[in-house]
Design a protein around this motif. Structure first.
Motif, PDB file in Angstrom:
ATOM      1  N   MET A 152       0.779  -0.931  -0.058  1.00  0.00           N
ATOM      2  CA  MET A 152      -0.131   0.122  -0.308  1.00  0.00           C
ATOM      3  C   MET A 152       0.541   1.607   0.053  1.00  0.00           C
ATOM      4  SD  MET A 152      -3.236   1.627   2.644  1.00  0.00           S
ATOM      5  CE  MET A 152      -3.864   0.190   2.001  1.00  0.00           C
ATOM      6  N   GLY A 153       2.293   1.688   0.574  1.00  0.00           N
ATOM      7  CA  GLY A 153       2.881   2.047   0.888  1.00  0.00           C
ATOM      8  C   GLY A 153       3.625   2.420  -0.533  1.00  0.00           C
ATOM      9  N   CYS A 154       4.412   1.698  -1.297  1.00  0.00           N
ATOM     10  CA  CYS A 154       4.950   1.463  -2.799  1.00  0.00           C
ATOM     11  C   CYS A 154       3.493   2.191  -3.454  1.00  0.00           C
ATOM     12  CB  CYS A 154       4.939   0.211  -3.186  1.00  0.00           C
ATOM     13  SG  CYS A 154       6.664  -0.429  -2.284  1.00  0.00           S
ATOM     14  N   ALA A 155       2.140   1.892  -3.737  1.00  0.00           N
ATOM     15  CA  ALA A 155       0.647   2.142  -4.120  1.00  0.00           C
ATOM     16  C   ALA A 155       0.912   3.662  -3.837  1.00  0.00           C
ATOM     17  CB  ALA A 155      -0.281   1.156  -4.016  1.00  0.00           C
ATOM     18  N   LYS A 156       1.261   3.948  -3.437  1.00  0.00           N
ATOM     19  CA  LYS A 156       0.366   5.732  -3.175  1.00  0.00           C
ATOM     20  C   LYS A 156       1.042   6.627  -3.549  1.00  0.00           C
ATOM     21  CE  LYS A 156      -2.839   4.867   1.207  1.00  0.00           C
ATOM     22  NZ  LYS A 156      -3.174   4.462   2.621  1.00  0.00           N
ATOM     23  N   ARG A 157       2.769   6.138  -3.169  1.00  0.00           N
ATOM     24  CA  ARG A 157       3.550   7.140  -3.723  1.00  0.00           C
ATOM     25  C   ARG A 157       3.979   7.331  -5.053  1.00  0.00           C
ATOM     26  NH1 ARG A 157       6.306  10.141  -4.793  1.00  0.00           N
ATOM     27  NH2 ARG A 157       7.656  10.898  -3.836  1.00  0.00           N
ATOM     28  N   PHE A 158       3.700   5.462  -5.587  1.00  0.00           N
ATOM     29  CA  PHE A 158       3.744   6.135  -7.005  1.00  0.00           C
ATOM     30  C   PHE A 158       2.789   6.483  -7.749  1.00  0.00           C
ATOM     31  CE2 PHE A 158       7.245   2.733  -6.583  1.00  0.00           C
ATOM     32  CZ  PHE A 158       7.824   2.906  -7.720  1.00  0.00           C
ATOM     33  N   ALA A 159       1.619   6.530  -7.250  1.00  0.00           N
ATOM     34  CA  ALA A 159       0.057   7.175  -6.974  1.00  0.00           C
ATOM     35  C   ALA A 159       0.643   8.515  -6.976  1.00  0.00           C
ATOM     36  CB  ALA A 159      -1.006   7.273  -6.425  1.00  0.00           C
ATOM     37  N   ARG A 160       1.027   9.642  -6.446  1.00  0.00           N
ATOM     38  CA  ARG A 160       1.362  10.669  -6.100  1.00  0.00           C
ATOM     39  C   ARG A 160       2.012  10.736  -7.051  1.00  0.00           C
ATOM     40  NH1 ARG A 160       1.561   9.235  -0.333  1.00  0.00           N
ATOM     41  NH2 ARG A 160       3.904   9.552  -0.322  1.00  0.00           N
ATOM     42  N   GLY A 161       3.317  10.205  -6.832  1.00  0.00           N
ATOM     43  CA  GLY A 161       4.763  10.375  -8.187  1.00  0.00           C
ATOM     44  C   GLY A 161       3.984  10.131  -9.876  1.00  0.00           C
ATOM     45  N   GLY A 162       2.655  10.088 -10.187  1.00  0.00           N
ATOM     46  CA  GLY A 162       2.450  10.418 -11.595  1.00  0.00           C
ATOM     47  C   GLY A 162       1.986   9.136 -11.816  1.00  0.00           C
ATOM     48  N   TYR A 163       2.313   8.063 -11.351  1.00  0.00           N
ATOM     49  CA  TYR A 163       1.760   6.644 -12.077  1.00  0.00           C
ATOM     50  C   TYR A 163       0.169   5.712 -12.479  1.00  0.00           C
ATOM     51  CZ  TYR A 163       7.137   4.946 -12.677  1.00  0.00           C
ATOM     52  OH  TYR A 163       7.847   4.961 -12.651  1.00  0.00           O
ATOM     53  N   ASP A 164       0.389   5.743 -13.433  1.00  0.00           N
ATOM     54  CA  ASP A 164      -1.108   4.603 -12.976  1.00  0.00           C
ATOM     55  C   ASP A 164      -0.947   3.298 -12.834  1.00  0.00           C
ATOM     56  OD1 ASP A 164      -2.866   6.586 -14.274  1.00  0.00           O
ATOM     57  OD2 ASP A 164      -2.221   6.207 -16.191  1.00  0.00           O
ATOM     58  N   LEU A 165      -2.074   2.433 -11.809  1.00  0.00           N
ATOM     59  CA  LEU A 165      -1.365   1.603 -11.050  1.00  0.00           C
ATOM     60  C   LEU A 165      -2.524   0.308 -11.546  1.00  0.00           C
ATOM     61  CD1 LEU A 165      -1.367   3.272  -7.610  1.00  0.00           C
ATOM     62  CD2 LEU A 165       0.515   2.021  -8.867  1.00  0.00           C
ATOM     63  N   ILE A 166      -1.286  -0.933 -11.261  1.00  0.00           N
ATOM     64  CA  ILE A 166      -2.059  -1.758 -11.614  1.00  0.00           C
ATOM     65  C   ILE A 166      -1.798  -2.261 -10.151  1.00  0.00           C
ATOM     66  CG2 ILE A 166      -2.258  -4.798 -12.552  1.00  0.00           C
ATOM     67  CD1 ILE A 166      -1.158  -2.853 -15.145  1.00  0.00           C
ATOM     68  N   VAL A 167      -3.262  -2.744  -9.392  1.00  0.00           N
ATOM     69  CA  VAL A 167      -3.116  -3.363  -8.217  1.00  0.00           C
ATOM     70  C   VAL A 167      -3.813  -4.720  -7.780  1.00  0.00           C
ATOM     71  CG1 VAL A 167      -2.206  -1.418  -6.970  1.00  0.00           C
ATOM     72  CG2 VAL A 167      -5.085  -1.470  -7.475  1.00  0.00           C
ATOM     73  N   THR A 168      -2.422  -5.831  -6.899  1.00  0.00           N
ATOM     74  CA  THR A 168      -3.223  -6.977  -7.141  1.00  0.00           C
ATOM     75  C   THR A 168      -3.376  -7.579  -5.836  1.00  0.00           C
ATOM     76  OG1 THR A 168      -1.109  -8.456  -6.993  1.00  0.00           O
ATOM     77  CG2 THR A 168      -1.401  -7.647  -9.241  1.00  0.00           C
ATOM     78  N   ALA A 169      -4.093  -8.449  -5.691  1.00  0.00           N
ATOM     79  CA  ALA A 169      -4.262  -8.647  -3.887  1.00  0.00           C
ATOM     80  C   ALA A 169      -5.153 -10.235  -3.764  1.00  0.00           C
ATOM     81  CB  ALA A 169      -4.564  -7.654  -3.024  1.00  0.00           C
ATOM     82  N   ARG A 170      -5.414 -10.812  -3.248  1.00  0.00           N
ATOM     83  CA  ARG A 170      -6.391 -11.478  -2.777  1.00  0.00           C
ATOM     84  C   ARG A 170      -7.683 -11.695  -2.492  1.00  0.00           C
ATOM     85  NH1 ARG A 170      -3.344 -15.505   1.534  1.00  0.00           N
ATOM     86  NH2 ARG A 170      -3.215 -12.727   2.512  1.00  0.00           N
TER      87      ARG A 170
END
Length: 250
Positions: free
Chosen positions: A14-32
């Motif tokens: 989650m920390g990575c997802a939020k940081r990359f979102a703030r950095g301008g990335y679009d995100l593919i996030v996976t989990a169970r």
């Protein structure tokens, strides 16, 4: 730019997802957990990211392959793969360990990482660009009591990461191993099979790292100039010297 992050609904993921979102990335996030993924998606969209969610367990190779294979064409050019999904189970002596716990750690931490790498990296090689960030651990540097199998899986992450870096050296793909020490997430609660009280004592007397701290490190590695490869980063809390030496305030 697109980043794919496994195990994204808590802790380091989650920390990575939020940081990359703030950095301008679009995100593919996976989990169970689909419900948690939808909650995360809403948070990331508030940060300005476009988000695609994929629900699967990296231990299930067929389900993982189906999910990655069904990624829409506009999402397929993945720039950063963060292999974060991982866990520890149990802290018993090796001769008393649970077969089930061993299988879960090996299937998630090693086989799941390899499956995602096998599915995503060929596209990076074809495009001659990309970055693979594997979340290892200080535990991969040396074994500690009761953690032999977990430590072995994280040692494997280091070796697999080093091997991939060799295999793509002729390309512009970069490969990074991030090795955190004590990070206050649900990691210890998972290790102790939901025993929150026991898990909480892991962080007694020390200010541990957070998932956001590791997200910052991952984003730094991904943001380095193209000719710079951050190959390995060991990240510890200030009062942690290595995997076993920790100064705790009383």
């Amino acid at each position: 730019m697109i980043a794919l992050i496994t195990g994204a609904t808590s802790g380091i993921g989650m920390g990575c997802a939020k940081r990359f979102a703030r950095g301008g990335y679009d995100l593919i996030v996976t989990a169970r957990n689909e419900r948690k993924l939808e909650q995360l998606k809403a948070e990331l969209e508030q940060l300005g990211a476009k988000v695609l969610t994929l629900t699967f367990d990296v231990r299930d190779r067929e389900a993982t392959a189906r999910a990655v294979g069904d990624i829409p064409a506009e999402w397929r050019n993945i720039d950063v793969l963060i292999n974060n999904a991982g866990l520890a189970r149990g802290l018993e002596p090796e001769y008393e360990g649970s077969y089930r716990d061993w299988d879960e750690m090996i299937d998630t931490n090693i086989k799941g990482l390899l499956t995602m790498t096998r599915l995503v990296v060929p596209g990076m090689v074809e495009r001659n660009r990309g970055h693979v960030i594997n979340i290892g651990s200080v535990a991969g540097d040396a074994a500690y009591a009761g953690g032999g199998v977990y430590c072995a899986t994280k040692a494997a992450v280091k070796t697999i990461t080093d091997g991939l870096r060799i295999d793509v050296a002729q390309t512009c793909i970069r490969v990074t191993d991030i090795k955190p020490g004590l990070v206050e997430t649900n990691f210890s609660k998972v290790r102790f099979h939901g025993d929150a009280e026991r898990a909480g004592h892991v962080y007694d007397g020390i200010r541990p790292l957070t998932g956001d701290d590791i997200g910052d490190v991952a984003f730094y590695a991904a943001s380095a100039p193209g000719h710079v490869q951050i190959a390995e980063v060991l990240v510890l809390a200030t009062h942690q010297a290595n995997g076993t030496v920790i100064h705790r305030e009383k």
